[in-house]
Design a protein around this motif. Structure first.
Motif, PDB file in Angstrom:
ATOM      1  N   TYR A 188       0.912  -1.192  -0.157  1.00 30.43           N
ATOM      2  CA  TYR A 188      -0.030   0.022   0.069  1.00 30.43           C
ATOM      3  C   TYR A 188       0.642   1.073  -0.033  1.00 30.43           C
ATOM      4  N   TRP A 189       2.234   1.280   0.315  1.00 30.63           N
ATOM      5  CA  TRP A 189       2.840   2.230   0.371  1.00 30.63           C
ATOM      6  C   TRP A 189       2.763   3.270  -0.732  1.00 30.63           C
ATOM      7  N   VAL A 190       3.161   2.351  -1.920  1.00 31.23           N
ATOM      8  CA  VAL A 190       3.183   3.002  -3.213  1.00 31.23           C
ATOM      9  C   VAL A 190       1.927   3.931  -3.500  1.00 31.23           C
ATOM     10  N   GLU A 191       0.732   3.543  -2.723  1.00 26.28           N
ATOM     11  CA  GLU A 191      -0.286   4.371  -3.271  1.00 26.28           C
ATOM     12  C   GLU A 191      -0.249   5.621  -2.400  1.00 26.28           C
ATOM     13  N   PHE A 192       0.583   5.683  -1.360  1.00 24.54           N
ATOM     14  CA  PHE A 192       0.824   7.096  -0.776  1.00 24.54           C
ATOM     15  C   PHE A 192       1.482   7.990  -1.872  1.00 24.54           C
ATOM     16  N   ASP A 193       2.399   7.628  -2.537  1.00 25.82           N
ATOM     17  CA  ASP A 193       3.336   8.187  -3.514  1.00 25.82           C
ATOM     18  C   ASP A 193       2.488   8.637  -4.714  1.00 25.82           C
ATOM     19  N   ARG A 194       1.499   7.624  -5.163  1.00 22.81           N
ATOM     20  CA  ARG A 194       0.809   7.954  -6.434  1.00 22.81           C
ATOM     21  C   ARG A 194      -0.382   9.062  -5.769  1.00 22.81           C
ATOM     22  N   SER A 195      -0.959   8.854  -4.612  1.00 24.69           N
ATOM     23  CA  SER A 195      -2.037   9.892  -4.205  1.00 24.69           C
ATOM     24  C   SER A 195      -3.392   9.817  -4.806  1.00 24.69           C
ATOM     25  N   ARG A 196      -3.527   8.679  -5.278  1.00 28.78           N
ATOM     26  CA  ARG A 196      -5.139   8.821  -6.139  1.00 28.78           C
ATOM     27  C   ARG A 196      -6.218   8.259  -4.936  1.00 28.78           C
ATOM     28  N   MET A 197      -5.599   7.311  -3.899  1.00 28.16           N
ATOM     29  CA  MET A 197      -6.586   6.966  -3.062  1.00 28.16           C
ATOM     30  C   MET A 197      -6.452   7.808  -1.782  1.00 28.16           C
ATOM     31  N   PRO A 198      -7.649   8.078  -1.113  1.00 29.27           N
ATOM     32  CA  PRO A 198      -7.505   8.746   0.210  1.00 29.27           C
ATOM     33  C   PRO A 198      -6.787   8.130   1.163  1.00 29.27           C
ATOM     34  N   ASP A 199      -6.024   8.957   2.009  1.00 28.82           N
ATOM     35  CA  ASP A 199      -5.116   8.566   2.893  1.00 28.82           C
ATOM     36  C   ASP A 199      -5.755   7.414   4.037  1.00 28.82           C
ATOM     37  N   ARG A 200      -7.088   7.814   4.166  1.00 27.14           N
ATOM     38  CA  ARG A 200      -7.741   6.995   5.216  1.00 27.14           C
ATOM     39  C   ARG A 200      -7.897   5.375   4.642  1.00 27.14           C
ATOM     40  N   GLU A 201      -8.105   5.384   3.373  1.00 27.83           N
ATOM     41  CA  GLU A 201      -8.241   4.061   2.556  1.00 27.83           C
ATOM     42  C   GLU A 201      -6.703   3.362   2.615  1.00 27.83           C
ATOM     43  N   ILE A 202      -5.721   4.140   2.358  1.00 30.89           N
ATOM     44  CA  ILE A 202      -4.375   3.735   2.428  1.00 30.89           C
ATOM     45  C   ILE A 202      -3.970   2.936   3.770  1.00 30.89           C
ATOM     46  N   ILE A 203      -4.351   3.693   4.915  1.00 29.59           N
ATOM     47  CA  ILE A 203      -4.084   3.528   6.303  1.00 29.59           C
ATOM     48  C   ILE A 203      -4.968   2.362   6.530  1.00 29.59           C
ATOM     49  N   GLU A 204      -6.166   2.169   6.037  1.00 31.56           N
ATOM     50  CA  GLU A 204      -7.028   0.861   6.260  1.00 31.56           C
ATOM     51  C   GLU A 204      -6.246  -0.515   5.615  1.00 31.56           C
ATOM     52  N   GLY A 205      -5.641  -0.169   4.571  1.00 31.11           N
ATOM     53  CA  GLY A 205      -4.886  -1.319   3.988  1.00 31.11           C
ATOM     54  C   GLY A 205      -3.675  -1.523   4.950  1.00 31.11           C
TER      55      GLY A 205
END
Length: 199
Positions: free
Chosen positions: A44-61
């Motif tokens: 899920y870390w790459v999604e922080f870099d991409r920043s298309r998903m809300p942070d909350r969804e990444i944290i849930e991951g």
């Protein structure tokens, strides 16, 4: 003929010191390893870099990978902007390259929250001629889209550019896209490689 020098940030112009931050936050032993696997080493870390998903969804991951460490994950998120520390040579190196007649750009994977919440912005950003950060392009290296974003924004031609990154897969991709490429190990090693290119 090379006209442009393009730098990554993490472990090139700044220390991506996630291990240091983990220890400062008290993550040691098994906690350190589980937290790393769930966050910075996880999918899920790459999604922080991409920043298309809300942070909350990444944290849930993150939670889904280490449900017993929710409190630690929340603590890490509170301090995520403290993970990277600028190298002392970064700004002067860019100034030296510009003084020698080269244009200098930044192309980096970096999450929006971590980038924008830094207490002190990277000083080298004002020295560079431009930048594209992954969250701005909604794309991450080594994807073609983020390189294309830099080319389109600044009129850069790959054949006139050298790309410097600490990750070999990113440099390999850049070469496929037409760039010269250097895998960064140290400033000294990279300057020798640049000299081989006539820079």
């Amino acid at each position: 003929m090379i006209k442009n020098v393009i730098f990554d940030i993490g472990n090139v112009l700044a220390d991506f010191g996630w291990e240091r931050l983990f220890l400062r936050l008290g993550f040691e032993g098994e906690v350190f390893e589980r937290m790393a696997d769930a966050t910075v080493r996880g999918p899920y870390w790459v999604e922080f870099d991409r920043s298309r998903m809300p942070d909350r969804e990444i944290i849930e991951g993150f939670y889904s990978l280490a449900p017993e460490y929710k409190d630690q994950i929340n603590l890490l998120y509170e301090h995520i902007h403290e993970m990277t520390e600028e190298y002392s040579y970064a700004s002067s190196w860019i100034r030296e390259l510009k003084a020698a007649g080269y244009s200098v750009y930044i192309l980096s994977n970096y999450g929006k929250t971590a980038f924008e919440n830094r207490e002190k912005p990277f000083s080298f950003l004002s020295e560079a001629d431009g930048k594209v950060i992954s969250f701005e392009a909604a794309s991450v290296k080594p994807e073609r889209k983020i390189f294309q974003a830099l080319e389109d924004k600044y009129g850069i031609h790959p054949k006139e550019s050298v790309f410097i990154d600490d990750m070999e897969e990113n440099v390999t991709a850049a070469k496929l896209y037409g760039y010269e490429g250097i895998v960064f190990k140290s400033r000294e090693q990279t300057e020798k490689k640049l000299a081989e290119l006539g820079i």
